[in-house]
Design a protein around this motif. Structure first.
Motif, PDB file in Angstrom:
ATOM      1  N   TYR A  53     -36.406  -5.212 -17.750  1.00 31.30           N
ATOM      2  CA  TYR A  53     -36.801  -6.190 -17.298  1.00 31.30           C
ATOM      3  C   TYR A  53     -35.233  -5.990 -16.253  1.00 31.30           C
ATOM      4  O   TYR A  53     -35.492  -7.269 -15.853  1.00 31.30           O
ATOM      5  N   TRP A  77     -41.664 -11.833 -12.277  1.00 38.29           N
ATOM      6  CA  TRP A  77     -42.584 -11.568 -12.955  1.00 38.29           C
ATOM      7  C   TRP A  77     -42.694 -12.955 -13.829  1.00 38.29           C
ATOM      8  O   TRP A  77     -41.498 -12.872 -14.744  1.00 38.29           O
ATOM      9  N   LEU A  79     -43.252 -13.521 -18.091  1.00 39.39           N
ATOM     10  CA  LEU A  79     -43.300 -13.329 -18.938  1.00 39.39           C
ATOM     11  C   LEU A  79     -44.504 -13.664 -19.705  1.00 39.39           C
ATOM     12  O   LEU A  79     -44.932 -13.270 -20.908  1.00 39.39           O
ATOM     13  N   ASN A  82     -47.721 -13.419 -18.031  1.00 41.82           N
ATOM     14  CA  ASN A  82     -47.716 -12.326 -17.559  1.00 41.82           C
ATOM     15  C   ASN A  82     -48.849 -11.618 -15.810  1.00 41.82           C
ATOM     16  O   ASN A  82     -49.710 -11.096 -16.198  1.00 41.82           O
ATOM     17  N   GLU A  83     -48.218 -12.784 -15.215  1.00 35.30           N
ATOM     18  CA  GLU A  83     -48.430 -12.751 -13.989  1.00 35.30           C
ATOM     19  C   GLU A  83     -47.299 -13.140 -12.829  1.00 35.30           C
ATOM     20  O   GLU A  83     -46.488 -13.463 -13.737  1.00 35.30           O
ATOM     21  N   ASP A 282     -38.496 -18.749 -19.703  1.00 31.98           N
ATOM     22  CA  ASP A 282     -39.309 -18.075 -18.846  1.00 31.98           C
ATOM     23  C   ASP A 282     -38.699 -18.046 -17.512  1.00 31.98           C
ATOM     24  O   ASP A 282     -39.199 -18.922 -16.586  1.00 31.98           O
TER      25      ASP A 282
END
Length: 323
Positions: A53, A77, A79, A82-83, A282
């Motif tokens: 990443y 993205w 994490l 997950n989108e 995130d």
């Protein structure tokens, strides 16, 4: 006017660039990341994921990669979910927007009406009652009033749903879906409007009192103009001018969401998403939210300056003199 607008627009672009640097490096220099909190990962696997990443690159290199992606509409993205961050925030941000917009319209309507009436009836019973309600709205925490409203209107009286955006297991569509969402919006909207209207009412009352003491209002009364016309055609118009600046700061609130209120009522808005992203480190989601709110704050100030110059001739004269 055009020269001033272009100048302010250039300043806005420069400010956004500087803010992007500040936002990115604040999050980049924070200790830990999404993977470091997972104790099940071995050091080798942790290094592989960080390399996958791009978290192993120097912060300066990561910034230019991130900035290039942002300029192409790619905000990274998530994490945690997950989108793509854009897809994640799209729906939840709209949910926060409709609640915040409805609350803002109600709060400003109440604040203007009550503030003007309270100013024109200074020290009357209504004015004192408004003062008590305003200080109550500024004193009580939102979670307390929210839980109290749920207990009274949802649990005891069963007039309104406890929370959520739709009924559990609902398959309604069309107008039935709109009415269902509207019914679930009532409590969070009223709570947000209650807390927003308190400070706004005091603001409009104070501004109206200042305008009513000016010479042009006395002259209008001396000419025999009806009190209703003096208040609403002359005084109110001038008292609302400073509200243009205040309205510019309301723009970020339409998208930021009310974190505590959305948590209390289980409203699927941007507030819970930000809390989850913060707990999970995130940073892609947090950076996007912070950058978006920064942009909306700058945009709100830009629009307020432009609208203020349109509404007030004195500002236009000052801008010409500055130019």
């Amino acid at each position: 006017m055009l020269k001033y607008t272009l100048k302010r627009f250039g300043q806005m672009i420069l400010m956004m660039f500087l803010l992007s640097i500040l936002v990115f490096f604040l999050f980049a220099l924070m200790p830990g990341d999404f993977f470091s909190g997972n104790r099940k990962l071995t050091p080798t696997r942790l290094a592989e994921l960080r390399a996958l990443y791009g978290l192993d690159k120097p912060p300066l290199q990561r910034y230019f990669i991130w900035l290039g992606n942002v300029l192409h509409g790619d905000f990274g993205w998530s994490l945690k979910y997950n989108e793509p961050v854009t897809d994640l925030l799209k729906t939840y941000m709209f949910n926060s927007f409709i609640v915040a917009l409805a609350a803002m319209v109600i709060a400003w309507t109440i604040a203007v009406i009550v503030g003007v009436y309270s100013a024109t009836h200074q020290y009357a019973f209504v004015d004192k009652l408004v003062t008590v309600i305003v200080f109550a709205s500024l004193s009580f925490p939102s979670f307390f009033i929210g839980l109290l409203a749920i207990k009274f209107f949802a649990v005891d009286l069963k007039w309104l749903p406890v929370g959520g955006m739709i009924d559990t297991g609902s398959n309604s569509t069309g107008l039935a879906y709109v009415l269902e969402v509207g019914r679930h919006m009532i409590l969070p909207v009223l709570i947000l409007a209650f807390f927003s209207a308190g400070g706004l009412t005091r603001y409009f009352r104070s501004g109206m009192l200042d305008v009513l003491r000016l010479d042009f209002v006395r002259c209008a009364r001396a000419r025999g103009i009806k009190e209703h016309a003096v208040v609403y055609r002359h005084a109110l118009r001038n008292a609302l001018l400073p509200a243009i600046t205040l309205l510019g700061f309301e723009l970020p609130g339409l998208f930021s969401g009310a974190i505590i209120t959305e948590q209390i009522f289980g409203w699927p808005g941007i507030g819970p998403i930000q809390l989850d992203a913060l707990n999970a480190h995130d940073y892609e989601v947090l950076m996007t939210c912070t950058l978006l709110l920064s942009f909306l704050t700058i945009l709100g100030n830009f629009l307020a300056d432009v609208m203020y110059s349109v509404a007030d001739p004195r500002v236009r004269l000052a801008q010409k003199a500055e130019a």
